[in-house]
Design a protein around this motif. Structure first.
Motif, PDB file in Angstrom:
ATOM      1  N   CYS A 186       0.729  -1.048   0.552  1.00  0.00           N
ATOM      2  CA  CYS A 186       0.450  -0.043  -0.157  1.00  0.00           C
ATOM      3  C   CYS A 186       0.972   1.481  -0.073  1.00  0.00           C
ATOM      4  CB  CYS A 186      -0.875  -0.442   0.941  1.00  0.00           C
ATOM      5  SG  CYS A 186      -2.474  -0.762   1.406  1.00  0.00           S
ATOM      6  N   ALA A 190      -8.036  -1.913   0.046  1.00  0.00           N
ATOM      7  CA  ALA A 190      -8.956  -2.968  -0.490  1.00  0.00           C
ATOM      8  C   ALA A 190      -9.412  -4.020   0.678  1.00  0.00           C
ATOM      9  CB  ALA A 190      -7.702  -4.095  -1.385  1.00  0.00           C
ATOM     10  N   ALA A 250      -6.291  -7.853  -5.381  1.00  0.00           N
ATOM     11  CA  ALA A 250      -6.584  -6.659  -3.662  1.00  0.00           C
ATOM     12  C   ALA A 250      -6.029  -5.290  -4.272  1.00  0.00           C
ATOM     13  CB  ALA A 250      -7.324  -7.434  -3.122  1.00  0.00           C
ATOM     14  N   ILE A 251      -5.026  -4.788  -3.103  1.00  0.00           N
ATOM     15  CA  ILE A 251      -4.879  -4.062  -3.340  1.00  0.00           C
ATOM     16  C   ILE A 251      -4.505  -3.222  -4.631  1.00  0.00           C
ATOM     17  CG2 ILE A 251      -2.244  -3.006  -2.556  1.00  0.00           C
ATOM     18  CD1 ILE A 251      -1.966  -4.307  -0.550  1.00  0.00           C
ATOM     19  N   SER A 271     -13.040 -10.902  -8.956  1.00  0.00           N
ATOM     20  CA  SER A 271     -11.777 -10.130  -8.190  1.00  0.00           C
ATOM     21  C   SER A 271     -10.469 -10.579  -9.220  1.00  0.00           C
ATOM     22  CB  SER A 271     -11.669 -11.774  -6.736  1.00  0.00           C
ATOM     23  OG  SER A 271     -11.424 -12.002  -7.281  1.00  0.00           O
ATOM     24  N   HIS A 295      -7.328  -1.655  -6.232  1.00  0.00           N
ATOM     25  CA  HIS A 295      -8.273  -0.840  -5.237  1.00  0.00           C
ATOM     26  C   HIS A 295      -7.357   0.576  -5.856  1.00  0.00           C
ATOM     27  CE1 HIS A 295     -10.710  -4.021  -3.553  1.00  0.00           C
ATOM     28  NE2 HIS A 295     -11.285  -3.177  -3.445  1.00  0.00           N
TER      29      HIS A 295
END
Length: 292
Positions: free
Chosen positions: A63, A182, A227-228, A266, A231
């Motif tokens: 992140c 996320a 996922a990160i 996803s 997003h």
């Protein structure tokens, strides 16, 4: 399983590593792995520590670059997907961090502690040596496919009125998502989505007996990264979706947050294409119903 003479548990960690090096058939990651389990002398604790630390380091480590990009709009704004909106403020980022840390410690940490008993019950391996790369890669590819299917149908169900209000509404607080968001989700959603990540390895391990913990950790890391990035709110010329035609990525998932419905998968795009749930202008061009 490799057999090594266990040294006294009063010795420091580096001494355990030295003992592990006596077995030249082990790679250095395998030597560190053996030393980790030996020094703790408690498999449940050893698995819990390595799993939780890996989760936190990978999540916040991945992140961080997106937070830097958000803080430098003069450089990165041209790559923002929703470029008509400003990047999240420092206050937004901090609020998200505090909530996610609470979810990690209150919801995910107890599940991680319970993971080792579940792993042993399902026959997963966790001692050295590690599995061959070909087996690891094939199993992770299978996990991606299974999780994506599970995620599509669960995510689509979570947009049904009562479930949305009770479970999924928290995640849609940000119409323009950013990396830290996320895992910004309700405890119930965190648990339900987590089942899609952890159950495929457990089930395959129960059936075949050939799944190793290092495969599970690698799979969980890749799923976190996916996922990160999905997003992040950014789409670069080198983004993975430009290399893999059916990969969703940030460009795909951002439309889900922007238009609220559609693009439920996803990782991949094929479920939405087949089921007529592509979001936004791309969905309209395909004749898909935007109400689904």
């Amino acid at each position: 399983m490799v057999n090594l003479a266990s040294p006294s548990h009063q010795m420091p960690y580096l001494e355990f590593v030295r003992v592990a090096k006596q077995n030249t058939s082990l790679t250095w990651p395998e030597q560190l792995w053996w030393a980790h389990y030996t020094v703790w002398d408690n498999d449940i604790l050893a698995t819990g520590i390595i799993t939780f630390l890996a989760h936190e380091l990978i999540y916040f480590g991945r992140c961080l670059p997106w937070a830097v990009a958000d803080a430098l709009p003069s450089i990165f704004h041209r790559f923002r997907i929703q470029d008509h909106k400003p990047p999240p403020s420092a206050s937004d980022q901090w609020t998200c961090v505090k909530y996610i840390l609470a979810i990690h410690f209150v919801v995910e940490l107890p599940l991680i502690v319970l993971f080792h008993p579940m792993m042993e019950l399902c026959g997963l391996q966790y001692m050295v040596p590690f599995p061959k790369f070909s087996l690891l890669a094939a199993q992770i590819a299978l996990f991606f496919i299974v999780e994506d299917s599970y995620h599509y149908w669960l995510h689509r169900a979570l947009h049904w009125g009562p479930l949305y209000r009770a479970v999924h509404r928290v995640h849609h607080q940000y119409a323009a998502p950013f990396g830290l968001a996320a895992e910004y989700a309700s405890p119930a959603e965190t648990f339900l989505l987590g089942l899609g990540t952890i159950c495929p390895p457990l089930l395959l391990g129960y059936i075949t007996g050939s799944v190793h913990l290092i495969t599970v950790l690698t799979w969980m890391a890749l799923r976190q990264l996916q996922a990160i990035d999905a997003h992040s709110g950014y789409d670069f010329p080198w983004s993975l979706r430009r290399l893999i035609p059916f990969w969703g990525g940030a460009d795909w998932h951002d439309d889900h947050h922007r238009y609220f419905r559609g693009n439920y998968s996803s990782s991949f795009t094929y479920w939405d294409v087949f089921m007529g749930t592509v979001a936004g202008p791309r969905g309209k061009a395909k004749g898909h119903d935007s109400r689904q």
